[in-house]
Design a protein around this motif. Structure first.
Motif, PDB file in Angstrom:
ATOM      1  N   GLY A  12      70.501 -67.708  45.824  1.00  0.00           N
ATOM      2  CA  GLY A  12      70.843 -68.167  47.165  1.00  0.00           C
ATOM      3  C   GLY A  12      70.586 -69.645  47.347  1.00  0.00           C
ATOM      4  N   LYS A  13      70.917 -70.103  48.536  1.00  0.00           N
ATOM      5  CA  LYS A  13      70.764 -71.509  48.866  1.00  0.00           C
ATOM      6  C   LYS A  13      69.375 -71.752  49.448  1.00  0.00           C
ATOM      7  CE  LYS A  13      74.270 -73.453  50.881  1.00  0.00           C
ATOM      8  NZ  LYS A  13      75.208 -73.933  51.924  1.00  0.00           N
ATOM      9  N   ARG A  14      68.733 -72.804  48.995  1.00  0.00           N
ATOM     10  CA  ARG A  14      67.448 -73.214  49.541  1.00  0.00           C
ATOM     11  C   ARG A  14      67.643 -74.506  50.320  1.00  0.00           C
ATOM     12  NH1 ARG A  14      63.009 -72.654  44.760  1.00  0.00           N
ATOM     13  NH2 ARG A  14      62.805 -70.399  44.848  1.00  0.00           N
ATOM     14  N   VAL A  15      67.057 -74.591  51.507  1.00  0.00           N
ATOM     15  CA  VAL A  15      67.190 -75.771  52.349  1.00  0.00           C
ATOM     16  C   VAL A  15      65.877 -76.543  52.297  1.00  0.00           C
ATOM     17  CG1 VAL A  15      67.626 -76.589  54.683  1.00  0.00           C
ATOM     18  CG2 VAL A  15      68.830 -74.584  53.831  1.00  0.00           C
ATOM     19  N   LEU A  16      65.990 -77.866  52.078  1.00  0.00           N
ATOM     20  CA  LEU A  16      64.805 -78.721  52.012  1.00  0.00           C
ATOM     21  C   LEU A  16      64.709 -79.552  53.280  1.00  0.00           C
ATOM     22  CD1 LEU A  16      65.139 -80.069  48.368  1.00  0.00           C
ATOM     23  CD2 LEU A  16      63.795 -78.136  49.157  1.00  0.00           C
ATOM     24  N   ALA A  17      63.504 -79.609  53.860  1.00  0.00           N
ATOM     25  CA  ALA A  17      63.261 -80.378  55.077  1.00  0.00           C
ATOM     26  C   ALA A  17      62.199 -81.430  54.815  1.00  0.00           C
ATOM     27  CB  ALA A  17      62.805 -79.461  56.201  1.00  0.00           C
ATOM     28  N   CYS A  18      62.354 -82.588  55.445  1.00  0.00           N
ATOM     29  CA  CYS A  18      61.390 -83.682  55.318  1.00  0.00           C
ATOM     30  C   CYS A  18      60.042 -83.239  55.884  1.00  0.00           C
ATOM     31  CB  CYS A  18      61.907 -84.911  56.051  1.00  0.00           C
ATOM     32  SG  CYS A  18      60.769 -86.308  56.004  1.00  0.00           S
ATOM     33  N   ASP A  19      58.976 -83.565  55.171  1.00  0.00           N
ATOM     34  CA  ASP A  19      57.636 -83.171  55.599  1.00  0.00           C
ATOM     35  C   ASP A  19      57.169 -83.970  56.815  1.00  0.00           C
ATOM     36  OD1 ASP A  19      55.438 -81.501  55.204  1.00  0.00           O
ATOM     37  OD2 ASP A  19      54.339 -83.046  54.104  1.00  0.00           O
ATOM     38  N   ILE A  20      57.719 -85.164  57.040  1.00  0.00           N
ATOM     39  CA  ILE A  20      57.280 -86.019  58.140  1.00  0.00           C
ATOM     40  C   ILE A  20      58.081 -85.754  59.420  1.00  0.00           C
ATOM     41  CG2 ILE A  20      57.066 -88.418  58.905  1.00  0.00           C
ATOM     42  CD1 ILE A  20      56.558 -89.112  55.937  1.00  0.00           C
ATOM     43  N   CYS A  21      59.423 -85.884  59.330  1.00  0.00           N
ATOM     44  CA  CYS A  21      60.246 -85.763  60.540  1.00  0.00           C
ATOM     45  C   CYS A  21      60.906 -84.398  60.697  1.00  0.00           C
ATOM     46  CB  CYS A  21      61.313 -86.852  60.550  1.00  0.00           C
ATOM     47  SG  CYS A  21      62.581 -86.675  59.294  1.00  0.00           S
ATOM     48  N   LYS A  22      60.743 -83.500  59.706  1.00  0.00           N
ATOM     49  CA  LYS A  22      61.278 -82.134  59.727  1.00  0.00           C
ATOM     50  C   LYS A  22      62.806 -82.086  59.737  1.00  0.00           C
ATOM     51  CE  LYS A  22      57.065 -80.672  60.108  1.00  0.00           C
ATOM     52  NZ  LYS A  22      56.297 -80.678  58.901  1.00  0.00           N
ATOM     53  N   SER A  23      63.471 -83.165  59.340  1.00  0.00           N
ATOM     54  CA  SER A  23      64.923 -83.198  59.252  1.00  0.00           C
ATOM     55  C   SER A  23      65.372 -82.441  58.012  1.00  0.00           C
ATOM     56  CB  SER A  23      65.398 -84.643  59.189  1.00  0.00           C
ATOM     57  OG  SER A  23      66.774 -84.696  58.989  1.00  0.00           O
ATOM     58  N   ARG A  24      66.365 -81.559  58.165  1.00  0.00           N
ATOM     59  CA  ARG A  24      66.865 -80.766  57.043  1.00  0.00           C
ATOM     60  C   ARG A  24      67.984 -81.543  56.361  1.00  0.00           C
ATOM     61  NH1 ARG A  24      66.715 -74.564  59.209  1.00  0.00           N
ATOM     62  NH2 ARG A  24      64.527 -74.610  59.766  1.00  0.00           N
ATOM     63  N   ASN A  25      67.634 -82.284  55.301  1.00  0.00           N
ATOM     64  CA  ASN A  25      68.561 -83.206  54.662  1.00  0.00           C
ATOM     65  C   ASN A  25      69.276 -82.635  53.452  1.00  0.00           C
ATOM     66  OD1 ASN A  25      67.704 -85.143  56.464  1.00  0.00           O
ATOM     67  ND2 ASN A  25      66.117 -85.897  55.126  1.00  0.00           N
ATOM     68  N   TYR A  26      68.646 -81.770  52.696  1.00  0.00           N
ATOM     69  CA  TYR A  26      69.177 -81.339  51.412  1.00  0.00           C
ATOM     70  C   TYR A  26      69.240 -79.820  51.313  1.00  0.00           C
ATOM     71  CZ  TYR A  26      68.270 -86.121  49.922  1.00  0.00           C
ATOM     72  OH  TYR A  26      68.263 -87.483  49.815  1.00  0.00           O
ATOM     73  N   SER A  27      70.201 -79.340  50.504  1.00  0.00           N
ATOM     74  CA  SER A  27      70.250 -77.922  50.152  1.00  0.00           C
ATOM     75  C   SER A  27      70.487 -77.834  48.652  1.00  0.00           C
ATOM     76  CB  SER A  27      71.348 -77.206  50.922  1.00  0.00           C
ATOM     77  OG  SER A  27      72.608 -77.725  50.571  1.00  0.00           O
ATOM     78  N   VAL A  28      69.790 -76.914  48.004  1.00  0.00           N
ATOM     79  CA  VAL A  28      69.904 -76.729  46.562  1.00  0.00           C
ATOM     80  C   VAL A  28      70.076 -75.243  46.274  1.00  0.00           C
ATOM     81  CG1 VAL A  28      68.548 -78.767  45.936  1.00  0.00           C
ATOM     82  CG2 VAL A  28      67.385 -76.619  46.303  1.00  0.00           C
ATOM     83  N   THR A  29      70.696 -74.935  45.135  1.00  0.00           N
ATOM     84  CA  THR A  29      70.816 -73.550  44.705  1.00  0.00           C
ATOM     85  C   THR A  29      69.810 -73.294  43.605  1.00  0.00           C
ATOM     86  OG1 THR A  29      72.558 -74.159  43.180  1.00  0.00           O
ATOM     87  CG2 THR A  29      73.246 -73.330  45.318  1.00  0.00           C
ATOM     88  N   SER A  30      69.319 -72.080  43.562  1.00  0.00           N
ATOM     89  CA  SER A  30      68.284 -71.719  42.609  1.00  0.00           C
ATOM     90  C   SER A  30      68.753 -70.547  41.760  1.00  0.00           C
ATOM     91  CB  SER A  30      67.010 -71.337  43.354  1.00  0.00           C
ATOM     92  OG  SER A  30      66.045 -70.860  42.458  1.00  0.00           O
ATOM     93  N   ALA A  31      68.398 -70.580  40.475  1.00  0.00           N
ATOM     94  CA  ALA A  31      68.795 -69.509  39.567  1.00  0.00           C
ATOM     95  C   ALA A  31      67.882 -68.294  39.685  1.00  0.00           C
ATOM     96  CB  ALA A  31      68.793 -70.010  38.132  1.00  0.00           C
ATOM     97  N   LYS A  32      66.656 -68.485  40.161  1.00  0.00           N
ATOM     98  CA  LYS A  32      65.748 -67.354  40.301  1.00  0.00           C
ATOM     99  C   LYS A  32      64.931 -67.482  41.578  1.00  0.00           C
ATOM    100  CE  LYS A  32      62.389 -69.550  37.253  1.00  0.00           C
ATOM    101  NZ  LYS A  32      61.578 -69.407  36.089  1.00  0.00           N
ATOM    102  N   LYS A  33      64.503 -66.369  42.098  1.00  0.00           N
ATOM    103  CA  LYS A  33      63.713 -66.320  43.323  1.00  0.00           C
ATOM    104  C   LYS A  33      62.247 -66.561  42.993  1.00  0.00           C
ATOM    105  CE  LYS A  33      63.745 -65.466  47.756  1.00  0.00           C
ATOM    106  NZ  LYS A  33      64.370 -66.362  48.680  1.00  0.00           N
TER     107      LYS A  33
END
Length: 57
Positions: A12-33
């Protein structure tokens, strides 16, 4: 039915958020959970610098 990306099953898709401003800037796919959250240092447009980005749940 499991989705594939380049012949590799993707959990599935994983969403990455900035630790400081909490903005969701990036999404990555992962081969394993994984049980642990993904943390990556990436560029944040709102903070205008490289900050730690954490996987959101």
């Amino acid at each position: 039915m499991c989705a594939t990306y380049g012949g590799v099953p993707v959990s599935g898709k994983r969403v990455l958020a900035c630790d400081i401003c909490k903005s969701r800037n990036y999404s990555v796919t992962s081969a394993k959970k994984s049980d642990t959250r993904l943390t990556v240092k990436k560029f944040c447009k709102r903070c205008n610098g490289h900050t730690l980005h954490v996987e959101t749940r």
